[in-house]
Each structure stands twice: as structure tokens, then as C-alpha cells.
Design an enzyme around this catalytic site. Sequence first.
Site, PDB file in Angstrom:
ATOM      1  N   LYS A   1      -4.407  -9.011 -11.660  1.00  0.00           N
ATOM      2  CA  LYS A   1      -5.352  -8.539 -11.374  1.00  0.00           C
ATOM      3  C   LYS A   1      -4.617  -6.803 -11.092  1.00  0.00           C
ATOM      4  CE  LYS A   1      -8.914 -10.439 -10.765  1.00  0.00           C
ATOM      5  NZ  LYS A   1     -10.155 -10.846  -9.913  1.00  0.00           N
ATOM      6  N   PHE A   2      -3.982  -7.105  -9.107  1.00  0.00           N
ATOM      7  CA  PHE A   2      -3.521  -5.516  -9.611  1.00  0.00           C
ATOM      8  C   PHE A   2      -3.176  -4.410 -10.373  1.00  0.00           C
ATOM      9  CE2 PHE A   2      -0.960  -3.115  -7.109  1.00  0.00           C
ATOM     10  CZ  PHE A   2      -2.399  -1.845  -5.850  1.00  0.00           C
TER      11      PHE A   2
ATOM     12  N   ASP B   1       0.797  -0.966   0.023  1.00  0.00           N
ATOM     13  CA  ASP B   1      -0.299  -0.264  -0.431  1.00  0.00           C
ATOM     14  C   ASP B   1       0.913   1.429  -0.030  1.00  0.00           C
ATOM     15  OD1 ASP B   1      -2.221  -1.557  -0.027  1.00  0.00           O
ATOM     16  OD2 ASP B   1      -2.137  -2.131   1.731  1.00  0.00           O
TER      17      ASP B   1
HETATM   18  C1  SAM Z   1      -2.197  -2.824  -2.640  1.00  0.00           C
HETATM   19  S1  SAM Z   1      -2.714  -4.439  -1.787  1.00  0.00           S
HETATM   20  C2  SAM Z   1      -1.455  -5.651  -3.477  1.00  0.00           C
HETATM   21  C3  SAM Z   1      -2.060  -6.676  -3.075  1.00  0.00           C
HETATM   22  C4  SAM Z   1      -1.287  -8.363  -3.436  1.00  0.00           C
HETATM   23  N1  SAM Z   1       0.004  -8.090  -3.106  1.00  0.00           N
HETATM   24  C5  SAM Z   1      -1.423  -8.301  -5.171  1.00  0.00           C
HETATM   25  O1  SAM Z   1       0.084  -7.207  -5.617  1.00  0.00           O
HETATM   26  O2  SAM Z   1      -2.313  -8.478  -6.109  1.00  0.00           O
HETATM   27  C6  SAM Z   1      -1.360  -4.628  -0.498  1.00  0.00           C
HETATM   28  C7  SAM Z   1      -1.719  -5.572   0.402  1.00  0.00           C
HETATM   29  O3  SAM Z   1      -1.494  -5.923   1.490  1.00  0.00           O
HETATM   30  C8  SAM Z   1      -1.820  -6.054   3.056  1.00  0.00           C
HETATM   31  N2  SAM Z   1      -1.008  -5.495   4.124  1.00  0.00           N
HETATM   32  C9  SAM Z   1      -0.732  -3.943   4.131  1.00  0.00           C
HETATM   33  N3  SAM Z   1       0.297  -4.285   5.317  1.00  0.00           N
HETATM   34  C10 SAM Z   1       0.034  -5.559   5.969  1.00  0.00           C
HETATM   35  C11 SAM Z   1       1.090  -5.855   6.864  1.00  0.00           C
HETATM   36  N4  SAM Z   1       1.955  -5.392   7.948  1.00  0.00           N
HETATM   37  N5  SAM Z   1       0.515  -7.302   7.090  1.00  0.00           N
HETATM   38  C12 SAM Z   1       0.258  -8.123   5.855  1.00  0.00           C
HETATM   39  N6  SAM Z   1      -0.671  -7.305   5.285  1.00  0.00           N
HETATM   40  C13 SAM Z   1      -0.249  -6.570   4.923  1.00  0.00           C
HETATM   41  C14 SAM Z   1      -3.274  -5.576   2.909  1.00  0.00           C
HETATM   42  O4  SAM Z   1      -4.183  -5.874   3.515  1.00  0.00           O
HETATM   43  C15 SAM Z   1      -3.060  -5.537   1.085  1.00  0.00           C
HETATM   44  O5  SAM Z   1      -4.252  -6.745   0.910  1.00  0.00           O
END
Ligand code: SAM
Length: 272
Positions: free
Chosen positions: A251-252, A169
Site C-alpha cells: 500500500k505504501f 524512513d
Molecule cells: C516507511 S515505513 C515502511 C514500512 C514497510 N516496509 C512498507 O514497505 O510498507 C518504515 C518502517 O520502518 C520502521 N522502522 C524504522 N526504523 C526501524 C528500526 N530501527 N527497527 C525496526 N523498525 C524500524 C518504522 O516503524 C516504519 O514502520
Amino acid sequence: MRDNRAVNDAVHPSPESVPVTLSDTSGGAGGPRRHRTGSRLYPRVTSFRSRRGALTPNQQKSWDRTWPLIGREVADEPLDADAWFGRPAPLVIEIGCGTGTATAEMAQAEPHLNLIGIEVYQPGLAQLVQRIERDEIGNIRLLRGDAVDVLENMIAPGSLTGVRVFFPDPWPKARHHKRRLLQPATVALIADRLRPGGVLHVATDHADYAEHIAAVGAAEPLLVGLNETTGGVSAQHRESAPIGFERPVTKFESKAHRAGSAINEFIWGKIE
Ligand SMILES: C[S@@+](CC[C@H](N)C(=O)[O-])C[C@H]1O[C@@H](n2cnc3c(N)ncnc32)[C@H](O)[C@@H]1O
């Protein structure tokens, strides 16, 4: 500034660390919360915001069948990964695996690795659980909770062969930058948990976060660049690296491509 005392303490235990009171253990959705490391509690700003989301009836069924076999809540005790997987193999973690498209494909492409996906968002994990069931993928385990807690409390120093962070994020507003996962202390913690020669692979579609990540990685003394973005030459390392440099398009990421955002890919290795 992000309060990284808990993270720093995991790498460099320090007697100056200040314990805080036992009250206010929740902190609310994504806000500062009291965090336990050993016998002390610290406030921490998290890199995620709590999101609720219901599972579909099919996801729930799949979850009930399979989560007890391959999933665990994040805990504050060391993880015996070889025992959990039922075999010794190089261990790779993926932080924030989302719905797990990349996790599943990479696990199938690298059956010799043990891969742990870490995610706070249950509906994302539930999609991955369905995929793991459907494709009968045997080399993935899942942890639900904060990956920083996993690194601090569950993973031993020098024990990871790879760490993947795909599209963390970006927290674009300046006042939220402290929430970004990839800060100096977290990257130091990741580097500490990697074994010599282990690989940290990061991708982002956010230009400002990319600059920040580049600077943080370059300043970490335990890491050396393995690809062009990190000052290395990928052709020299691709074959000998213990994990693949390829990454499936999720997809992202497709959305980012459509929006015209450049993808920055960072690959570092831990000094041998
Ligand atoms: C923008 S999404 C990207 C998801 C995936 N990696 C993709 O490329 O489609 C970022 C993900 O990181 C997770 N996330 C953020 N900080 C985290 C943490 N400290 N521990 C575990 N998950 C985390 C969020 O819940 C979110 O689902």
C-alpha cells in the site's frame, strides 16, 4: 553525524569505545537514548520515532492469542532461530516490516525460508499477526524493537541468508539525515551478519535517500552489486540467488506510484 559507535563496536570491537553514564536511559520519543552493548552503554540516534497507536479489539484478541507463539521483544541475547521456528532453514530478516503486506506475501511465496519481521510499531505488527493467523503462515516470526539491536546482539556473524529493507524512513530534512537507517556502519553490520552469497535487498521511493544508499552500498567492501542499480546484471543472479528478487507492491508503494515517485531497488550480494 550519526553516532554509530555501538554499531561499529558490534562489527569491530574497539577498546577506545567510551562508556557513558547510567542515567538517562530512555531519551524520549525517538531521541538519543542510552544503548547497552555488552556491559557498556552508548547513546544512539534511532531511525524511528516512537509512535503510539491503539489496537482494535479484534487486533488485540489476535495479538493475545498469537503473539506469544510467534513474537518476541528485542533482547540483548543471541537468538536461536532454528529452535524458534522449529526447523533449520535459511534465515531472512525484514527490517521495518510495517503492516507486513510484503512480509506475508514473500513468506508464502518462499515457504522454504524462515522469515523474521522486525518492527517497532505495534499496530503494524498487529495487522501482520492477524494476516498470519488468517492465512496460517508458518514461516514468519516477529521481533518488536530496534532492528539495529537485533543485528548487534541477536544475530551471529555470517548467519543471515537475506536482509530486506523496504521503504526505510527517508528522514528528508538535512538535520535528520543522521537518523537514516542505512548508514555506512549499519550497512557494514548487515554485511557482517550475512553469510557469503547472502543478499541485501533495499527499496526506496525517495530520490535523495536513494543516492545516499547507492553510495553507502558501493563503498561497502563485503558487498557486490547483483542488479542494474548496484552495477550488476540481475539476469545473471536471479536464478541462483538464495532469496527471490521479486517484491510485492505494498500500500505504501502504491501511494508512492500515485505521487509519481520513482522506486529505486538495490540488490547486493555478500562476497563469497
Ligand atoms: C516507511 S515505513 C515502511 C514500512 C514497510 N516496509 C512498507 O514497505 O510498507 C518504515 C518502517 O520502518 C520502521 N522502522 C524504522 N526504523 C526501524 C528500526 N530501527 N527497527 C525496526 N523498525 C524500524 C518504522 O516503524 C516504519 O514502520
